[in-house]
Motif scaffolding. Structure first.
Motif, PDB file in Angstrom:
ATOM      1  N   ARG A   1       0.870  -1.176   0.000  1.00 31.38           N
ATOM      2  CA  ARG A   1       0.000   0.000   0.000  1.00 31.38           C
ATOM      3  C   ARG A   1       0.906   1.226   0.000  1.00 31.38           C
ATOM      4  O   ARG A   1       1.792   1.345   0.845  1.00 31.38           O
ATOM      5  CB  ARG A   1      -0.916   0.022   1.219  1.00 31.38           C
ATOM      6  CG  ARG A   1      -1.841   1.255   1.255  1.00 31.38           C
ATOM      7  CD  ARG A   1      -2.800   1.240   2.423  1.00 31.38           C
ATOM      8  NE  ARG A   1      -3.729   0.122   2.318  1.00 31.38           N
ATOM      9  CZ  ARG A   1      -3.693  -0.952   3.114  1.00 31.38           C
ATOM     10  NH1 ARG A   1      -2.774  -1.056   4.070  1.00 31.38           N
ATOM     11  NH2 ARG A   1      -4.572  -1.918   2.958  1.00 31.38           N
ATOM     12  N   ILE A   2       0.684   2.124  -0.962  1.00 32.44           N
ATOM     13  CA  ILE A   2       1.544   3.288  -1.138  1.00 32.44           C
ATOM     14  C   ILE A   2       1.137   4.399  -0.170  1.00 32.44           C
ATOM     15  O   ILE A   2      -0.049   4.694   0.003  1.00 32.44           O
ATOM     16  CB  ILE A   2       1.473   3.800  -2.587  1.00 32.44           C
ATOM     17  CG1 ILE A   2       1.848   2.670  -3.557  1.00 32.44           C
ATOM     18  CG2 ILE A   2       2.392   5.004  -2.772  1.00 32.44           C
ATOM     19  CD1 ILE A   2       3.222   2.100  -3.328  1.00 32.44           C
ATOM     20  N   GLY A   3       2.149   5.002   0.457  1.00 31.64           N
ATOM     21  CA  GLY A   3       1.925   6.107   1.384  1.00 31.64           C
ATOM     22  C   GLY A   3       2.317   7.439   0.777  1.00 31.64           C
ATOM     23  O   GLY A   3       2.121   7.685  -0.415  1.00 31.64           O
ATOM     24  N   ALA A   4       2.917   8.298   1.581  1.00 31.66           N
ATOM     25  CA  ALA A   4       3.230   9.656   1.156  1.00 31.66           C
ATOM     26  C   ALA A   4       4.448   9.693   0.238  1.00 31.66           C
ATOM     27  O   ALA A   4       5.352   8.852   0.344  1.00 31.66           O
ATOM     28  CB  ALA A   4       3.481  10.533   2.375  1.00 31.66           C
ATOM     29  N   HIS A   5       4.456  10.681  -0.634  1.00 35.50           N
ATOM     30  CA  HIS A   5       5.587  10.892  -1.540  1.00 35.50           C
ATOM     31  C   HIS A   5       6.636  11.761  -0.855  1.00 35.50           C
ATOM     32  O   HIS A   5       6.306  12.763  -0.219  1.00 35.50           O
ATOM     33  CB  HIS A   5       5.113  11.573  -2.824  1.00 35.50           C
ATOM     34  CG  HIS A   5       6.209  11.801  -3.819  1.00 35.50           C
ATOM     35  ND1 HIS A   5       6.767  13.034  -4.059  1.00 35.50           N
ATOM     36  CD2 HIS A   5       6.861  10.941  -4.637  1.00 35.50           C
ATOM     37  CE1 HIS A   5       7.701  12.933  -4.978  1.00 35.50           C
ATOM     38  NE2 HIS A   5       7.785  11.675  -5.352  1.00 35.50           N
ATOM     39  N   GLN A   6       7.914  11.350  -0.995  1.00 31.14           N
ATOM     40  CA  GLN A   6       9.029  12.109  -0.432  1.00 31.14           C
ATOM     41  C   GLN A   6       9.858  12.650  -1.599  1.00 31.14           C
ATOM     42  O   GLN A   6      10.509  11.883  -2.308  1.00 31.14           O
ATOM     43  CB  GLN A   6       9.900  11.217   0.463  1.00 31.14           C
ATOM     44  CG  GLN A   6       9.136  10.478   1.546  1.00 31.14           C
ATOM     45  CD  GLN A   6       8.470  11.423   2.534  1.00 31.14           C
ATOM     46  OE1 GLN A   6       8.942  12.543   2.736  1.00 31.14           O
ATOM     47  NE2 GLN A   6       7.380  10.984   3.142  1.00 31.14           N
ATOM     48  N   PRO A   7       9.840  13.984  -1.831  1.00 30.80           N
ATOM     49  CA  PRO A   7      10.575  14.538  -2.978  1.00 30.80           C
ATOM     50  C   PRO A   7      12.079  14.475  -2.773  1.00 30.80           C
ATOM     51  O   PRO A   7      12.569  14.207  -1.680  1.00 30.80           O
ATOM     52  CB  PRO A   7      10.091  15.993  -3.032  1.00 30.80           C
ATOM     53  CG  PRO A   7       9.695  16.300  -1.624  1.00 30.80           C
ATOM     54  CD  PRO A   7       9.148  15.018  -1.051  1.00 30.80           C
TER      55      PRO A   7
END
Length: 230
Positions: free
Chosen positions: A53-59
């Motif tokens: 399950r994909i969570g938050a994006h970290q740039p």
């Protein structure tokens, strides 16, 4: 890819997670080759696949300040595999395999596409191992003459590795401030006609020093110098 998405990993990534002995509920980071990373959670461990399950994006990324494309006469045997792997680790943006007059390796049709796909998979694995979040593109194999005819205008610098008396020294690469397109020959180097064609296409001759480097060593040496230009 987006936050909340459910994702089934491909086989090569599944094996990596199995080696780490992750279990449902464990967290990890994943990337899709377009920059940055995503937090993720293992939701299912199968024998041949893993669900996340994909969570938050970290740039953020760790790319070279100067995007580098290497166009090279393909070295034979396993040397091309190693070159793709190491070039990916060193930050190359794209790789253009070429067939030249002195090339030992000659590929066409289905064999050429299978090798290109294999090298692309090598690049993916090397990007994962080295922490890169962008995967370099391995372009379809072309004959040098055709590639030079189609390369067209580009921004940035163009260099062809050469032993010519008028070739610039390796320190030139330390001054790179934009995209770099680097042409390197196969075993035996480019022949005089090919180097002349490269010059006509705007490639400035560049020497890496007095020693003769192997076809799979020279592009990596140049790429290492370009990394110092960051």
């Amino acid at each position: 890819m987006h936050e909340g998405a459910e994702l089934t990993l491909p086989p090569h990534s599944t094996r990596h997670i199995q080696v780490l002995r992750l279990q449902p509920g464990d967290g990890l980071t994943v990337f899709n080759g377009e920059g940055g990373e995503w937090d993720a959670t293992v939701t299912r461990m199968g024998r041949q696949d893993v669900d996340l399950r994909i969570g938050a994006h970290q740039p953020g990324d760790c790319e070279l300040a100067c995007p580098v494309t290497i166009a090279l006469g393909m070295p034979a045997n396993e040397r091309m595999d190693a070159l793709v792997e190491k070039a990916t680790e060193l930050g190359v943006a794209a790789i253009q395999p070429l067939m030249c007059a002195r090339s030992v390796l000659k590929l066409s049709g289905d064999r050429a596409e299978k090798r290109r796909a294999h090298w692309q998979a090598v690049a993916v694995a090397a990007a994962e191992q080295s922490g890169r979040t962008r995967v370099p593109t391995v372009a379809p194999i072309l004959a040098l003459d055709r590639w030079l005819a189609d390369v067209g205008p580009t921004t940035g610098a163009r260099h062809v590795l050469s032993f010519a008396a008028d070739a610039a020294g390796p320190a030139t690469l330390l001054q790179a401030r934009g995209p770099v397109l680097l042409l390197s020959g196969p075993e035996g180097g480019l022949d005089p006609r090919e180097e002349a064609l490269a010059r006509q296409a705007g490639f400035a001759p560049l020497s890496l020093g007095p020693r003769v480097l192997r076809a799979d060593t020279a592009p990596l040496a140049a790429l290492s110098l370009l990394g110092l230009a960051d």
